[in-house]
Write a protein that holds these residues in place. Structure first.
Motif, PDB file in Angstrom:
ATOM      1  N   UNK A   1      -5.684   0.752  -7.777  1.00 36.36           N
ATOM      2  CA  UNK A   1      -6.408   1.394  -6.680  1.00 36.36           C
ATOM      3  C   UNK A   1      -7.633   0.551  -6.361  1.00 36.36           C
ATOM      4  N   UNK A   2      -7.827   0.301  -5.072  1.00 37.06           N
ATOM      5  CA  UNK A   2      -8.905  -0.564  -4.617  1.00 37.06           C
ATOM      6  C   UNK A   2      -9.821   0.177  -3.650  1.00 37.06           C
ATOM      7  N   UNK A   3     -11.052  -0.326  -3.579  1.00 35.62           N
ATOM      8  CA  UNK A   3     -12.025   0.172  -2.608  1.00 35.62           C
ATOM      9  C   UNK A   3     -12.784  -1.028  -2.060  1.00 35.62           C
ATOM     10  N   UNK A   4     -13.277  -0.997  -0.831  1.00 29.35           N
ATOM     11  CA  UNK A   4     -14.015  -2.154  -0.309  1.00 29.35           C
ATOM     12  C   UNK A   4     -15.337  -2.353  -1.060  1.00 29.35           C
ATOM     13  N   UNK A   5     -15.659  -3.607  -1.388  1.00 25.63           N
ATOM     14  CA  UNK A   5     -16.964  -3.883  -1.976  1.00 25.63           C
ATOM     15  C   UNK A   5     -18.003  -4.004  -0.869  1.00 25.63           C
TER      16      UNK A   5
ATOM     17  N   UNK B   1     -10.401   4.698  -0.648  1.00 24.15           N
ATOM     18  CA  UNK B   1      -9.597   4.341  -1.811  1.00 24.15           C
ATOM     19  C   UNK B   1      -8.185   4.023  -1.340  1.00 24.15           C
ATOM     20  N   UNK B   2      -7.669   2.882  -1.794  1.00 28.66           N
ATOM     21  CA  UNK B   2      -6.363   2.399  -1.365  1.00 28.66           C
ATOM     22  C   UNK B   2      -5.466   2.243  -2.586  1.00 28.66           C
ATOM     23  N   UNK B   3      -4.393   3.023  -2.638  1.00 29.12           N
ATOM     24  CA  UNK B   3      -3.449   2.963  -3.748  1.00 29.12           C
ATOM     25  C   UNK B   3      -2.396   1.901  -3.442  1.00 29.12           C
ATOM     26  N   UNK B   4      -2.221   0.946  -4.366  1.00 28.60           N
ATOM     27  CA  UNK B   4      -1.337  -0.183  -4.131  1.00 28.60           C
ATOM     28  C   UNK B   4      -0.371  -0.386  -5.294  1.00 28.60           C
TER      29      UNK B   4
ATOM     30  N   UNK C   1     -14.532  -6.564   0.875  1.00 28.33           N
ATOM     31  CA  UNK C   1     -13.386  -7.140   0.193  1.00 28.33           C
ATOM     32  C   UNK C   1     -12.842  -6.135  -0.819  1.00 28.33           C
ATOM     33  N   UNK C   2     -11.539  -6.167  -1.102  1.00 26.91           N
ATOM     34  CA  UNK C   2     -10.956  -5.189  -2.025  1.00 26.91           C
ATOM     35  C   UNK C   2     -11.435  -5.380  -3.454  1.00 26.91           C
ATOM     36  N   UNK C   3     -11.909  -4.307  -4.052  1.00 27.23           N
ATOM     37  CA  UNK C   3     -12.399  -4.321  -5.433  1.00 27.23           C
ATOM     38  C   UNK C   3     -11.608  -3.307  -6.247  1.00 27.23           C
ATOM     39  N   UNK C   4     -11.062  -3.746  -7.371  1.00 25.83           N
ATOM     40  CA  UNK C   4     -10.261  -2.878  -8.221  1.00 25.83           C
ATOM     41  C   UNK C   4     -11.128  -1.764  -8.795  1.00 25.83           C
ATOM     42  N   UNK C   5     -10.615  -0.532  -8.737  1.00 29.68           N
ATOM     43  CA  UNK C   5     -11.304   0.620  -9.320  1.00 29.68           C
ATOM     44  C   UNK C   5     -10.753   0.819 -10.735  1.00 29.68           C
TER      45      UNK C   5
ATOM     46  N   UNK D   1       0.839  -1.198   0.000  1.00 27.72           N
ATOM     47  CA  UNK D   1       0.000   0.000   0.000  1.00 27.72           C
ATOM     48  C   UNK D   1       0.874   1.249   0.000  1.00 27.72           C
ATOM     49  N   UNK D   2       0.511   2.212  -0.850  1.00 23.30           N
ATOM     50  CA  UNK D   2       1.267   3.455  -0.970  1.00 23.30           C
ATOM     51  C   UNK D   2       0.455   4.679  -0.572  1.00 23.30           C
ATOM     52  N   UNK D   3      -0.847   4.543  -0.450  1.00 20.83           N
ATOM     53  CA  UNK D   3      -1.665   5.702  -0.096  1.00 20.83           C
ATOM     54  C   UNK D   3      -3.081   5.300   0.250  1.00 20.83           C
ATOM     55  N   UNK D   4      -3.718   6.066   1.120  1.00 24.28           N
ATOM     56  CA  UNK D   4      -5.126   5.862   1.463  1.00 24.28           C
ATOM     57  C   UNK D   4      -5.823   7.219   1.440  1.00 24.28           C
ATOM     58  N   UNK D   5      -7.011   7.255   0.885  1.00 25.20           N
ATOM     59  CA  UNK D   5      -7.792   8.484   0.831  1.00 25.20           C
ATOM     60  C   UNK D   5      -9.263   8.145   0.956  1.00 25.20           C
ATOM     61  N   UNK D   6     -10.073   9.141   1.313  1.00 26.85           N
ATOM     62  CA  UNK D   6     -11.527   9.014   1.343  1.00 26.85           C
ATOM     63  C   UNK D   6     -12.095  10.038   0.380  1.00 26.85           C
TER      64      UNK D   6
END
Length: 291
Positions: free
Chosen positions: A64-68, A57-60, A72-76, A44-49
């Motif tokens: 970038x993923x967000x919880x479904x 939103x989780x930058x990896x 569970x992590x879902x690709x944006x 993980x490199x960053x987290x934002x709302x």
């Protein structure tokens, strides 16, 4: 990028290791991100709302993923690039940097890229092929970026043209929400401060922090290499511990408000709505992930 967590004797030694691990490698040998939904994430490199949808939103290392709906992590979108620097502006635009996914026809350094549809699609803005920003902040209508490729701070009012500021080796930067000229950066020797918009920085001072997030004048948060969360009400002159982020090995931090925080550690993405006193896990992270 690999960030290795060690039980080192000093916080500075841990941060020095983190900094050296963030030196520009694009290896993908031990990251793990399975599927577009229901898998696991790491690096993980960053987290934002998002300011409009309140989504996490989780930058990896692989998109970038967000919880479904099941958490569970879902690709944006469909880009599984290595997103390094990542921030969301007040109007909801995503700004990022990093490296293209393996096999994608693009320069190794993405420069500044932008999404105006919540990360579904991206466009190149500037410095393509030239710069990998490891930290991005947006304040006072200005983009502040730590250019890890060249080891310097850059600023831009429009995302297209950039001014070069001080040379430095840092992990994270944070801009005062009250004063556009005051910028903090985390280094292995401690926090350094600029009061002239990044043209110069003073000497490093304790404490040593890994990541910073400055949301209001009296709410500057810092997480140290051991995961202790601290808050400063006087622009970083003094600090008080407010809690500990679970999981060890901090990877990212963002303050949404003076009491709403999101932090990533070695084993998860955690959210606090009481100023860091307690945390709830939002996403699982595979062990060993990092920059």
């Amino acid at each position: 990028m690999k960030k290795r967590h060690l039980a080192a004797p000093t916080a500075a030694a841990v941060l020095a290791l983190v900094l050296s691990a963030c030196s520009g490698s694009t290896e993908s040998d031990d990251h793990e991100t399975k599927g577009s939904s229901g898998g696991t994430i790491s690096h993980i490199h960053g987290v934002e709302v998002g300011p409009s949808d309140n989504k996490l939103y989780v930058a990896t290392h692989e998109g970038i993923y967000t919880p479904d709906q099941k958490g569970r992590p879902e690709l944006v979108g469909d880009r599984k690039d290595d997103f390094m620097g990542f921030t969301v502006t007040a109007d909801g635009s995503f700004l990022a940097s990093g490296h293209p996914a393996p096999g994608r026809d693009a320069p190794n350094n993405l420069g500044l890229i932008e999404s105006t549809d919540g990360g579904k699609t991206w466009k190149d803005r500037s410095l393509v092929g030239e710069v990998d920003f490891h930290s991005l902040d947006h304040a006072h209508g200005t983009i502040y970026g730590y250019d890890s490729t060249n080891g310097l701070l850059r600023v831009s009012a429009n995302g297209s043209t950039w001014g070069k500021r001080s040379k430095l080796t840092a992990l994270d930067i944070a801009v005062s929400p009250q004063d556009a000229q005051t910028i903090l950066a985390t280094t292995e020797s401690g926090i350094i401060r600029s009061t002239d918009g990044g043209k110069s920085f003073g000497t490093a001072g304790e404490p040593v922090m890994a990541f910073l997030s400055w949301v209001t004048p009296d709410a500057l948060y810092g997480i140290d290499p051991a995961g202790a969360l601290n808050r400063s009400a006087d622009a970083g002159k003094t600090w008080a511990k407010v809690g500990t982020v679970p999981g060890g090995g901090p990877q990212a931090l963002t303050a949404v408000s003076a009491t709403h925080l999101v932090a990533a550690s070695q084993d998860g993405v955690y959210e606090s709505k009481d100023g860091g006193k307690t945390f709830t896990k939002r996403l699982d992270v595979t062990s060993g992930g990092g920059h």
